[in-house]
Write a protein that holds these residues in place. Structure first.
Motif, PDB file in Angstrom:
ATOM      1  N   THR A   1      -6.771  -2.987   4.954  1.00  0.00           N
ATOM      2  CA  THR A   1      -6.871  -3.986   5.514  1.00  0.00           C
ATOM      3  C   THR A   1      -5.810  -4.330   6.451  1.00  0.00           C
ATOM      4  N   THR A   2      -5.046  -4.880   7.600  1.00  0.00           N
ATOM      5  CA  THR A   2      -4.177  -4.312   8.644  1.00  0.00           C
ATOM      6  C   THR A   2      -4.127  -6.025   8.810  1.00  0.00           C
ATOM      7  N   ALA A   3      -3.165  -5.973   8.956  1.00  0.00           N
ATOM      8  CA  ALA A   3      -1.460  -7.092   9.366  1.00  0.00           C
ATOM      9  C   ALA A   3      -0.853  -7.547  10.590  1.00  0.00           C
TER      10      ALA A   3
ATOM     11  N   ASP B   1       9.626 -11.341  12.636  1.00  0.00           N
ATOM     12  CA  ASP B   1       8.772 -11.689  11.266  1.00  0.00           C
ATOM     13  C   ASP B   1       9.372  -9.714  10.447  1.00  0.00           C
ATOM     14  N   ALA B   2       8.627  -9.133  11.160  1.00  0.00           N
ATOM     15  CA  ALA B   2       9.529  -7.959  10.399  1.00  0.00           C
ATOM     16  C   ALA B   2      10.735  -7.499   9.938  1.00  0.00           C
ATOM     17  N   ILE B   3      11.747  -8.021  10.812  1.00  0.00           N
ATOM     18  CA  ILE B   3      12.871  -7.343  10.023  1.00  0.00           C
ATOM     19  C   ILE B   3      13.087  -8.446   8.987  1.00  0.00           C
ATOM     20  N   ASP B   4      12.760  -9.858   9.026  1.00  0.00           N
ATOM     21  CA  ASP B   4      13.324 -11.652   7.890  1.00  0.00           C
ATOM     22  C   ASP B   4      12.341 -11.128   6.204  1.00  0.00           C
ATOM     23  N   GLY B   5      10.827 -10.095   7.060  1.00  0.00           N
ATOM     24  CA  GLY B   5      10.133 -10.666   5.752  1.00  0.00           C
ATOM     25  C   GLY B   5       9.243 -11.932   6.279  1.00  0.00           C
ATOM     26  N   VAL B   6       7.902 -11.749   6.183  1.00  0.00           N
ATOM     27  CA  VAL B   6       7.015 -13.180   5.822  1.00  0.00           C
ATOM     28  C   VAL B   6       6.047 -12.983   4.725  1.00  0.00           C
ATOM     29  N   THR B   7       4.864 -13.812   4.436  1.00  0.00           N
ATOM     30  CA  THR B   7       4.346 -13.943   3.641  1.00  0.00           C
ATOM     31  C   THR B   7       2.791 -14.497   4.780  1.00  0.00           C
ATOM     32  N   VAL B   8       1.935 -13.778   4.503  1.00  0.00           N
ATOM     33  CA  VAL B   8       1.140 -13.821   5.362  1.00  0.00           C
ATOM     34  C   VAL B   8      -0.683 -13.634   4.622  1.00  0.00           C
TER      35      VAL B   8
ATOM     36  N   ASP C   1       6.683  -0.973  11.949  1.00  0.00           N
ATOM     37  CA  ASP C   1       5.088  -0.554  12.699  1.00  0.00           C
ATOM     38  C   ASP C   1       4.349   0.511  12.207  1.00  0.00           C
ATOM     39  N   GLY C   2       3.119   0.469  11.837  1.00  0.00           N
ATOM     40  CA  GLY C   2       1.895   0.951  11.002  1.00  0.00           C
ATOM     41  C   GLY C   2       2.786   1.453   9.643  1.00  0.00           C
TER      42      GLY C   2
ATOM     43  N   ASP D   1      -6.271  -2.111  -5.724  1.00  0.00           N
ATOM     44  CA  ASP D   1      -5.397  -2.276  -5.027  1.00  0.00           C
ATOM     45  C   ASP D   1      -5.876  -2.837  -3.720  1.00  0.00           C
ATOM     46  N   LEU D   2      -4.559  -3.422  -3.370  1.00  0.00           N
ATOM     47  CA  LEU D   2      -5.171  -4.012  -1.491  1.00  0.00           C
ATOM     48  C   LEU D   2      -4.113  -2.988  -1.059  1.00  0.00           C
ATOM     49  N   TYR D   3      -4.476  -2.293   0.103  1.00  0.00           N
ATOM     50  CA  TYR D   3      -3.462  -1.568   0.651  1.00  0.00           C
ATOM     51  C   TYR D   3      -3.542  -2.019   2.195  1.00  0.00           C
ATOM     52  N   VAL D   4      -2.203  -2.779   3.141  1.00  0.00           N
ATOM     53  CA  VAL D   4      -2.045  -3.396   3.979  1.00  0.00           C
ATOM     54  C   VAL D   4      -1.457  -2.369   5.095  1.00  0.00           C
ATOM     55  N   THR D   5      -1.951  -1.858   5.988  1.00  0.00           N
ATOM     56  CA  THR D   5      -1.794  -1.035   7.025  1.00  0.00           C
ATOM     57  C   THR D   5      -0.978  -2.880   8.201  1.00  0.00           C
ATOM     58  N   VAL D   6       0.762  -2.417   8.237  1.00  0.00           N
ATOM     59  CA  VAL D   6       0.893  -3.600   8.968  1.00  0.00           C
ATOM     60  C   VAL D   6       1.373  -2.958  11.252  1.00  0.00           C
TER      61      VAL D   6
END
Length: 396
Positions: free
Chosen positions: A153-155, A161-168, A257-258, A278-283
């Protein structure tokens, strides 16, 4: 013909060495040569319409699949030795399903592998359940547990948020066992029977050309070992369905990114008690109107005036999510110089932070009037004797 870890219950009844015409102590090279010779002689392509040779080819391929593999051969020898020597309670000697053993009474191998303890347990089915996949659940054929499918999936998240971290929250759709037949592929309420195509092995022996053969998943049962006379009306016999769910996924601080993140056990559900995939998340990271990124460092273009570079200055610049910092610009600083502000960048994998790279860029006003223009003209006159481009012609 149930299996566990590659061990099949019917191995004890088959002499694969005799099938290949070699001794039990034959070397791997001797076994390979015997197989190739017999496979060439009985290959279906060379013997069209000869059912006997076709059957011989399959038998030879099955034998080589076992004794031609060091690990399978070891297990096969252990199984044959166990049953031939009577190495279990009650005694059992000579023969497989023939006369022998205690009191000369014939013993059927399938009876040994069947659960004979009723509701109360016991019996040889329980004793050898680990070896042959039997036990109390061994009344039917049992397939192996399989890990669930991995899910991609993609988020898309903001730069901050990329710098600080985030829950999505991620909405996922993945393949799962059919909710009506529970993955069996059969109509609910009906009973399965052993697949006639593979005889419950879950695979069939197919020609790979020349003198070689390979094991392929049975096309009739799909490797389940069992088939139903009536297919499940919901999944049409596939045993598969689609499930949708929402999960909360934590994107770590400093993600790029990516970048592809793996979340263990968050993918599709497993089959027959197997673990989830497993779940693979592309950011995907959105851009920022002020800051950029270079590896673990943040970048910032800082506009300055000509006089600030010539005379020197102290200027305030912003940081991402923090208090401003003062940048000391020395007199005579060239345009385009980059200053490093320690610890104000992105979070690294080890938890430390990168730096902020601030690059000064002179801003030229579109028009200058009054005293400012007079001052600039005076400066030009003062510098007339020191042409900046004279060295260009000297070097040319």
């Amino acid at each position: 013909m149930s299996t566990t870890d590659g061990v099949r219950a019917d191995w004890a009844q088959k002499d694969f060495y005799a099938e290949l015409g070699v001794s039990k102590d034959a070397t791997a090279d001797e076994i390979k040569k015997a197989y190739r010779r017999l496979a060439r002689a009985n290959h279906p392509d060379s013997n069209p319409g000869d059912t006997a040779k076709h059957d011989k080819f399959k038998a030879v391929a099955e034998a080589y699949d076992v004794v031609g593999d060091a690990d399978k051969r070891k297990k096969y020898d252990e199984v044959r030795s166990l049953y031939a020597s009577g190495g279990f309670p009650g005694g059992f000697g000579g023969g497989f399903g023939g006369q022998g053993g205690q009191g000369g009474q014939g013993i059927n191998l399938e009876d040994l592998l069947r659960d004979r303890g009723g509701a109360g347990g016991g019996g040889f089915g329980d004793m050898f359940g680990d070896l042959f996949g039997g036990g109390r659940a061994g009344r039917g054929r049992r397939t192996r547990a399989q890990k669930g499918a991995d899910v991609e999936t993609t988020a898309t998240i903001s730069f901050t948020d990329a710098i600080d971290g985030v829950t999505v929250a991620l909405r996922l759709s993945s393949e799962s066992a059919c909710p009506d037949c529970k993955g069996t592929g059969g109509k609910p309420g009906t009973k399965p029977h052993v697949c006639p195509e593979c005889e419950g092995a879950g695979f069939v022996v197919a020609s790979a050309g020349g003198a070689f053969a390979i094991n392929e998943t049975c096309p009739m049962c799909g490797g389940r070992q069992l088939v139903y006379d009536e297919a499940c009306p919901t999944c049409h016999g596939s045993g598969r369905g689609t499930s949708s769910r929402t999960i909360q996924a934590r994107i770590p601080a400093g993600v790029k990114d990516g970048q592809r993140i793996r979340l263990r056990g968050k993918g599709g559900p497993g089959d027959n008690g197997g673990p989830a995939g497993d779940l693979y998340v592309t950011v995907k990271v959105s851009g920022h109107r002020l800051f950029g990124r270079k590896d673990d460092n943040l970048t910032l273009d800082v506009p300055v005036s000509f006089d600030e570079l010539v005379l020197g200055a102290e200027i305030k610049i912003p940081t991402l999510g923090g208090a401003p910092v003062t940048l000391k610009v020395p007199a005579g600083t060239p345009n385009g110089r980059t200053f490093r502000v320690r610890g104000r960048g992105a979070t690294k994998a080890d938890g430390t932070k990168g730096d902020l790279l601030a690059t000064v860029e002179v801003q030229v006003p579109a028009s200058v009037e009054g005293p400012a223009r007079e001052a600039i003209e005076a400066y030009r006159a003062a510098m007339a004797g020191k042409p900046l481009r004279s060295k260009l012609f000297e070097d040319a």
